[in-house]
Design a protein around this motif. Structure first.
Motif, PDB file in Angstrom:
ATOM      1  N   VAL A  23       0.867  -1.185   0.000  1.00 40.34           N
ATOM      2  CA  VAL A  23       0.000   0.000   0.000  1.00 40.34           C
ATOM      3  C   VAL A  23       0.893   1.221   0.000  1.00 40.34           C
ATOM      4  O   VAL A  23       1.744   1.382   0.881  1.00 40.34           O
ATOM      5  CB  VAL A  23      -0.939   0.016   1.227  1.00 40.34           C
ATOM      6  CG1 VAL A  23      -1.779   1.273   1.212  1.00 40.34           C
ATOM      7  CG2 VAL A  23      -1.807  -1.235   1.223  1.00 40.34           C
ATOM      8  N   SER A  24       0.701   2.071  -0.985  1.00 37.90           N
ATOM      9  CA  SER A  24       1.527   3.270  -1.125  1.00 37.90           C
ATOM     10  C   SER A  24       0.657   4.503  -1.067  1.00 37.90           C
ATOM     11  O   SER A  24      -0.513   4.498  -1.498  1.00 37.90           O
ATOM     12  CB  SER A  24       2.292   3.221  -2.451  1.00 37.90           C
ATOM     13  OG  SER A  24       2.979   4.436  -2.672  1.00 37.90           O
ATOM     14  N   SER A  26       0.941   6.971  -2.805  1.00 37.75           N
ATOM     15  CA  SER A  26       0.692   7.439  -4.167  1.00 37.75           C
ATOM     16  C   SER A  26      -0.559   6.812  -4.782  1.00 37.75           C
ATOM     17  O   SER A  26      -1.019   7.245  -5.835  1.00 37.75           O
ATOM     18  CB  SER A  26       1.902   7.135  -5.054  1.00 37.75           C
ATOM     19  OG  SER A  26       2.146   5.725  -5.085  1.00 37.75           O
ATOM     20  N   ASP A  27      -1.113   5.792  -4.118  1.00 39.94           N
ATOM     21  CA  ASP A  27      -2.329   5.148  -4.609  1.00 39.94           C
ATOM     22  C   ASP A  27      -3.524   6.069  -4.336  1.00 39.94           C
ATOM     23  O   ASP A  27      -3.839   6.354  -3.186  1.00 39.94           O
ATOM     24  CB  ASP A  27      -2.519   3.796  -3.913  1.00 39.94           C
ATOM     25  CG  ASP A  27      -3.701   3.029  -4.485  1.00 39.94           C
ATOM     26  OD1 ASP A  27      -4.350   3.552  -5.418  1.00 39.94           O
ATOM     27  OD2 ASP A  27      -3.970   1.922  -4.004  1.00 39.94           O
ATOM     28  N   PHE A  30      -6.257   4.558  -1.979  1.00 39.89           N
ATOM     29  CA  PHE A  30      -5.838   4.532  -0.576  1.00 39.89           C
ATOM     30  C   PHE A  30      -5.935   5.929   0.045  1.00 39.89           C
ATOM     31  O   PHE A  30      -6.406   6.090   1.169  1.00 39.89           O
ATOM     32  CB  PHE A  30      -4.419   3.989  -0.476  1.00 39.89           C
ATOM     33  CG  PHE A  30      -3.838   4.045   0.909  1.00 39.89           C
ATOM     34  CD1 PHE A  30      -4.285   3.193   1.906  1.00 39.89           C
ATOM     35  CD2 PHE A  30      -2.849   4.977   1.219  1.00 39.89           C
ATOM     36  CE1 PHE A  30      -3.762   3.254   3.183  1.00 39.89           C
ATOM     37  CE2 PHE A  30      -2.324   5.049   2.493  1.00 39.89           C
ATOM     38  CZ  PHE A  30      -2.774   4.186   3.478  1.00 39.89           C
ATOM     39  N   ARG A  31      -5.498   6.959  -0.702  1.00 36.89           N
ATOM     40  CA  ARG A  31      -5.552   8.322  -0.173  1.00 36.89           C
ATOM     41  C   ARG A  31      -6.986   8.764   0.075  1.00 36.89           C
ATOM     42  O   ARG A  31      -7.277   9.400   1.087  1.00 36.89           O
ATOM     43  CB  ARG A  31      -4.877   9.289  -1.158  1.00 36.89           C
ATOM     44  CG  ARG A  31      -3.368   9.207  -1.193  1.00 36.89           C
ATOM     45  CD  ARG A  31      -2.776  10.512  -1.724  1.00 36.89           C
ATOM     46  NE  ARG A  31      -3.415  10.934  -2.956  1.00 36.89           N
ATOM     47  CZ  ARG A  31      -3.037  10.585  -4.168  1.00 36.89           C
ATOM     48  NH1 ARG A  31      -1.996   9.772  -4.309  1.00 36.89           N
ATOM     49  NH2 ARG A  31      -3.655  11.046  -5.241  1.00 36.89           N
TER      50      ARG A  31
END
Length: 403
Positions: A23-24, A26-27, A30-31
């Motif tokens: 999970v980053s 930059s996703d 996810f943000r």
């Protein structure tokens, strides 16, 4: 298949450890989830703080909270109500209920009258008669530019300046208009009338169902059964039969001058009459522009096609133009219905006891300010959402459906 003949790539794939999903930040998905959780948490924290702080302040000042006051005897005098009310016996809850009914009485009747008046004025603005067009344009431009509160004061002052009951303006012995209000004949309501109204509602449902059946038969066979005889029987015949079977009671109480006042009949107080006049005339000026723009949104070719078929302008307007214009008219019309309902809260300025007036008196007597304001907000929110839901349903019903 033996291990010796197996594909080496398949063997390495089974032997390789499974990779964990990383999970980053930059996703974007996810943000978005993180920000939604943070915002919901902040809102919940603010609400928790406000509620806790309010309860602490109320407890420090020994102010009771809750809606227990609704069961206490009100003692609020109410000039006009749709249901029986005795201030020495009835509770605050019943008083607030009367306020809700008075608000609904203004809103429902006001919406109906404003729609009729606004539609006529909007059509009048498009008339080829120069005088009618200019008069309706003057009406619209004048009333839209005047504050609604000022108009309420104007109508209330005008009604207060009318002559007294002995010199009242009258239409025979049927209607009297004086500084005491408007007096009209009143039908003495009985159980037979309630049954007739219920039969009328059943007739409406039956007419709608028969109309749907006739439409389906027309689509299937090309022949449409007549709807109007069934509608006439269900909407008029059925209620009359029910009313006749229950004794056909019909007694109208006429107003009459007795002593120094006009007694009997239905009374519309100056406060209610002024509020209704002000809201209807003001809202109708906006509805007129909505109707005018909706009619003008229909292509000119529709008028020309109707004329080619030999239809008069009036018939073309009713049968062709207005049904199409409704798709443009209904959405902005919803806003005007909501505005009329919310503007009815100005009734407190001229002394009509709606929900705002009665709730204000209640919170002044009980000290339950938060609960009183909550009741007002809940009433207007419920009415507004009900109007919006109904208008959205109607708008979806008349919308064009691509097939």
């Amino acid at each position: 298949m033996s291990q010796a003949t197996a594909d080496p790539r398949m063997v390495r794939a089974r032997a390789a450890p499974k990779r964990r999903m990383r999970v980053s930040w930059s996703d974007p998905v996810f943000r978005s989830i993180v920000w939604q959780v943070v915002i919901v948490g902040l809102v919940a924290a603010i609400v928790w703080y406000l509620v806790g702080n309010t309860n602490a302040n109320l407890a420090a000042r020994h102010i009771a909270t809750g809606f227990g006051f609704l069961d206490r005897v009100a003692g609020i005098p109410i000039g006009e109500s749709l249901i029986p009310y005795d201030p020495s016996v009835n509770t605050y809850g019943r008083a607030l209920l009367i306020g809700v009914l008075n608000t609904l009485q203004v809103a429902v009747i006001g919406i109906i009258l404003a729609t009729i008046l606004g539609t006529l004025i909007g059509i009048g603005r498009l008339s080829k008669n120069w005088l009618l067009s200019k008069l309706t344009a003057f009406y619209v431009e004048t009333l839209r530019d005047l504050p609604v509160l000022l108009q309420l004061f104007f109508w209330y002052t005008l009604l207060q300046g009318l002559p007294g009951p002995k010199q009242a303006l009258h239409v025979g012995s049927v209607a009297f208009l004086s500084n005491r209000g408007l007096k009209l004949p009143l039908l003495e309501w009985q159980a037979a009338h309630t049954a007739a109204v219920l039969a009328f509602i059943v007739g409406i449902i039956g007419t709608v169902l028969w109309n749907r059946r006739a439409r389906r038969q027309q689509e299937a066979t090309g022949i449409r059964p007549r709807v109007w005889p069934v509608a006439l029987a269900l909407l008029i015949g059925l209620p009359v039969v029910v009313w006749a079977l229950l004794g056909a009671p019909f007694h109208v109480e006429l107003p009459a001058l007795r002593g120094f006042n006009i007694q009997g009949g239905l009374t519309l107080s100056p406060e209610y009459f002024a509020l209704l006049l002000g809201l209807v005339t003001y809202t109708a000026s906006y509805i007129a522009e909505i109707v005018r723009s909706g009619i003008q949104a229909i292509p000119q070719g529709q008028w020309e096609a109707a004329g080619a078929l030999g239809l008069s302008n009036g018939l073309a307007l009713r049968q062709i133009i207005l049904p199409q214009a409704l798709r443009v008219i209904v959405p902005p019309m919803t806003s005007q219905y909501l505005n009329l309902t919310k503007n009815s809260s100005l009734a407190v300025a001229i002394g009509f006891q709606d929900i705002v007036s009665i709730a204000n008196t209640t919170l002044n007597q009980t000290g339950q300010a938060i609960e009183g304001i909550a009741v007002i907000m809940a009433v207007y929110l419920t009415i507004s959402l009900s109007i919006s839901l109904f208008m959205n349903w109607y708008n979806a019903r008349i919308a064009l459906v691509e097939r």
